[in-house]
Design a protein around this motif. Structure first.
Motif, PDB file in Angstrom:
ATOM      1  N   ASN A 141       3.520  -5.402  10.467  1.00  0.00           N
ATOM      2  CA  ASN A 141       4.221  -6.571   9.909  1.00  0.00           C
ATOM      3  C   ASN A 141       4.491  -6.687   8.958  1.00  0.00           C
ATOM      4  N   ASN A 142       3.102  -7.259   8.246  1.00  0.00           N
ATOM      5  CA  ASN A 142       2.669  -7.342   7.134  1.00  0.00           C
ATOM      6  C   ASN A 142       2.331  -7.028   6.383  1.00  0.00           C
ATOM      7  N   PHE A 143       1.470  -7.339   5.111  1.00  0.00           N
ATOM      8  CA  PHE A 143       0.458  -7.045   4.402  1.00  0.00           C
ATOM      9  C   PHE A 143      -0.579  -8.536   4.506  1.00  0.00           C
ATOM     10  N   VAL A 144      -1.747  -7.874   4.807  1.00  0.00           N
ATOM     11  CA  VAL A 144      -2.714  -9.008   4.715  1.00  0.00           C
ATOM     12  C   VAL A 144      -4.192  -8.480   4.127  1.00  0.00           C
ATOM     13  N   HIS A 145      -5.014  -9.222   3.058  1.00  0.00           N
ATOM     14  CA  HIS A 145      -5.978  -9.396   2.904  1.00  0.00           C
ATOM     15  C   HIS A 145      -6.314  -8.855   1.253  1.00  0.00           C
ATOM     16  N   ASN A 146      -6.978  -8.148   0.986  1.00  0.00           N
ATOM     17  CA  ASN A 146      -7.168  -7.737  -1.259  1.00  0.00           C
ATOM     18  C   ASN A 146      -6.432  -6.757  -0.758  1.00  0.00           C
ATOM     19  N   VAL A 147      -6.317  -6.722  -2.270  1.00  0.00           N
ATOM     20  CA  VAL A 147      -6.400  -4.885  -2.924  1.00  0.00           C
ATOM     21  C   VAL A 147      -7.271  -4.750  -3.633  1.00  0.00           C
ATOM     22  N   VAL A 148      -7.637  -3.327  -3.337  1.00  0.00           N
ATOM     23  CA  VAL A 148      -9.092  -2.473  -4.132  1.00  0.00           C
ATOM     24  C   VAL A 148      -8.420  -1.094  -5.086  1.00  0.00           C
ATOM     25  N   VAL A 149      -9.148  -1.092  -5.518  1.00  0.00           N
ATOM     26  CA  VAL A 149      -8.269   0.497  -6.814  1.00  0.00           C
ATOM     27  C   VAL A 149      -9.756   0.985  -7.635  1.00  0.00           C
ATOM     28  N   THR A 150      -9.969   2.305  -7.597  1.00  0.00           N
ATOM     29  CA  THR A 150     -10.382   3.026  -7.739  1.00  0.00           C
ATOM     30  C   THR A 150      -9.898   4.101  -8.749  1.00  0.00           C
ATOM     31  N   ASN A 152      -8.652   6.524  -8.419  1.00  0.00           N
ATOM     32  CA  ASN A 152      -8.030   7.547  -8.297  1.00  0.00           C
ATOM     33  C   ASN A 152      -7.481   7.196  -6.215  1.00  0.00           C
ATOM     34  N   LEU A 153      -8.732   5.790  -6.364  1.00  0.00           N
ATOM     35  CA  LEU A 153      -7.217   5.506  -4.782  1.00  0.00           C
ATOM     36  C   LEU A 153      -7.087   4.624  -4.725  1.00  0.00           C
ATOM     37  N   VAL A 154      -5.722   3.702  -4.587  1.00  0.00           N
ATOM     38  CA  VAL A 154      -5.733   2.261  -4.092  1.00  0.00           C
ATOM     39  C   VAL A 154      -6.296   2.042  -2.880  1.00  0.00           C
ATOM     40  N   PHE A 155      -6.732   0.940  -2.539  1.00  0.00           N
ATOM     41  CA  PHE A 155      -6.814   0.015  -0.884  1.00  0.00           C
ATOM     42  C   PHE A 155      -6.144  -0.598   0.040  1.00  0.00           C
ATOM     43  N   VAL A 156      -4.861  -0.755   0.399  1.00  0.00           N
ATOM     44  CA  VAL A 156      -4.214  -1.432   1.082  1.00  0.00           C
ATOM     45  C   VAL A 156      -3.921  -2.119   2.182  1.00  0.00           C
ATOM     46  N   SER A 157      -4.034  -3.388   3.256  1.00  0.00           N
ATOM     47  CA  SER A 157      -4.522  -3.732   4.620  1.00  0.00           C
ATOM     48  C   SER A 157      -3.262  -4.342   4.689  1.00  0.00           C
ATOM     49  N   SER A 159      -1.063  -5.902   9.061  1.00  0.00           N
ATOM     50  CA  SER A 159      -1.269  -6.275  10.232  1.00  0.00           C
ATOM     51  C   SER A 159      -2.204  -5.401  11.280  1.00  0.00           C
ATOM     52  N   ARG A 160      -1.462  -4.050  11.007  1.00  0.00           N
ATOM     53  CA  ARG A 160      -2.632  -2.803  11.726  1.00  0.00           C
ATOM     54  C   ARG A 160      -2.935  -2.145  11.098  1.00  0.00           C
ATOM     55  N   ALA A 161      -3.180  -1.763  10.094  1.00  0.00           N
ATOM     56  CA  ALA A 161      -4.286  -0.912   9.788  1.00  0.00           C
ATOM     57  C   ALA A 161      -4.552  -0.852   7.851  1.00  0.00           C
ATOM     58  N   LEU A 162      -5.900  -0.039   7.433  1.00  0.00           N
ATOM     59  CA  LEU A 162      -6.008   0.018   6.442  1.00  0.00           C
ATOM     60  C   LEU A 162      -5.572   1.217   5.776  1.00  0.00           C
ATOM     61  N   TYR A 163      -5.137   1.131   4.988  1.00  0.00           N
ATOM     62  CA  TYR A 163      -4.561   2.740   4.064  1.00  0.00           C
ATOM     63  C   TYR A 163      -5.329   2.665   2.963  1.00  0.00           C
ATOM     64  N   ALA A 164      -5.538   4.050   2.454  1.00  0.00           N
ATOM     65  CA  ALA A 164      -6.317   4.425   1.310  1.00  0.00           C
ATOM     66  C   ALA A 164      -5.045   5.091   0.706  1.00  0.00           C
ATOM     67  N   LEU A 165      -4.391   5.202  -0.382  1.00  0.00           N
ATOM     68  CA  LEU A 165      -3.267   6.010  -1.015  1.00  0.00           C
ATOM     69  C   LEU A 165      -3.134   6.419  -2.225  1.00  0.00           C
ATOM     70  N   ASP A 166      -3.064   7.444  -2.150  1.00  0.00           N
ATOM     71  CA  ASP A 166      -3.408   8.503  -3.828  1.00  0.00           C
ATOM     72  C   ASP A 166      -2.865   7.629  -4.570  1.00  0.00           C
ATOM     73  N   ILE A 167      -2.985   7.574  -6.521  1.00  0.00           N
ATOM     74  CA  ILE A 167      -2.548   6.985  -6.836  1.00  0.00           C
ATOM     75  C   ILE A 167      -1.432   8.430  -7.121  1.00  0.00           C
ATOM     76  N   ALA A 168      -2.328   9.122  -7.796  1.00  0.00           N
ATOM     77  CA  ALA A 168      -0.980  10.258  -8.680  1.00  0.00           C
ATOM     78  C   ALA A 168       0.160  10.764  -7.834  1.00  0.00           C
ATOM     79  N   GLN A 169      -0.123  10.805  -6.666  1.00  0.00           N
ATOM     80  CA  GLN A 169       0.361  11.348  -5.035  1.00  0.00           C
ATOM     81  C   GLN A 169       1.568  10.235  -4.803  1.00  0.00           C
ATOM     82  N   GLN A 170       1.070   8.857  -4.942  1.00  0.00           N
ATOM     83  CA  GLN A 170       1.983   7.479  -4.508  1.00  0.00           C
ATOM     84  C   GLN A 170       1.925   7.942  -3.294  1.00  0.00           C
TER      85      GLN A 170
END
Length: 187
Positions: A141-150, A152-157, A159-170
């Motif tokens: 439904n929507n994005f919630v909480h904070n964004v954290v970047v390492t 090679n990965l960026v973490f976003v949450s 309302s349903r799930a926490l995702y780890a996105l690969d920065i190079a692969q996007q």
């Protein structure tokens, strides 16, 4: 209370040169971290807007600080990103699109979530231009909480799930169907 006129709920940021930055949703105060002396203010209203903004300035590349601008605690989806050039004491750019609170910055890229329309964006820190975007599945439904970047990965949450996105692969490399705040520490 910072000279920028913040009423509270705003976290300051410190750079390597010993400058402290406090943003109140409208203007950026620059302070000497060791003495608290004002080194200047950047923004349209040097006196500030006196709102509980719940945000923080983000120190990025040299002479670059980015913060959420405008809006308030009551409407976190109405804030735009604003980048400040510290050396010239000027506003470098303001995003066209509104972003949610608690974005992240690393290696010249700002990572931020928006629910209007819903997308995760990677923006160039110098220009504010969107470098790439990702949208979660429709059931989110929507994005919630904070964004954290390492590195090679960026973490976003959402309302349903926490995702780890690969920065190079996007794109996501994994997800867990439990949303939440993200924090990292060294072992």
């Amino acid at each position: 209370e910072a000279p920028a006129g913040t009423a509270g709920m705003n976290s300051p940021a410190l750079d390597d040169a010993g400058r402290l930055y406090a943003h109140n949703g409208d203007s950026l105060a620059i302070l000497d971290a060791s003495t608290g002396a004002s080194l200047g203010t950047i923004g349209s209203q040097a006196g500030g807007t006196w709102i509980d903004f719940v945000g923080t300035a983000m120190v990025g590349a040299e002479n670059s600080v980015t913060a959420l601008w405008d809006g308030s605690w009551d409407d976190p989806d109405a804030r735009r990103l604003r980048n400040y050039a510290i050396d010239t004491r000027s506003v470098r750019w303001t995003s066209e699109k509104p972003y949610r609170r608690f974005p992240a910055v690393a290696k010249g890229v700002i990572y931020a979530t928006s629910n209007n329309p819903m997308s995760f964006d990677a923006l160039d820190e110098k220009t504010g231009q969107v470098l790439w975007s990702w949208s979660p599945p429709r059931e989110d439904n929507n994005f919630v909480h904070n964004v954290v970047v390492t590195d090679n990965l960026v973490f976003v949450s959402t309302s349903r799930a926490l995702y780890a996105l690969d920065i190079a692969q996007q794109k996501p490399v994994w997800q867990i169907n439990t949303p939440g705040y993200v924090a990292f520490s060294s072992s």
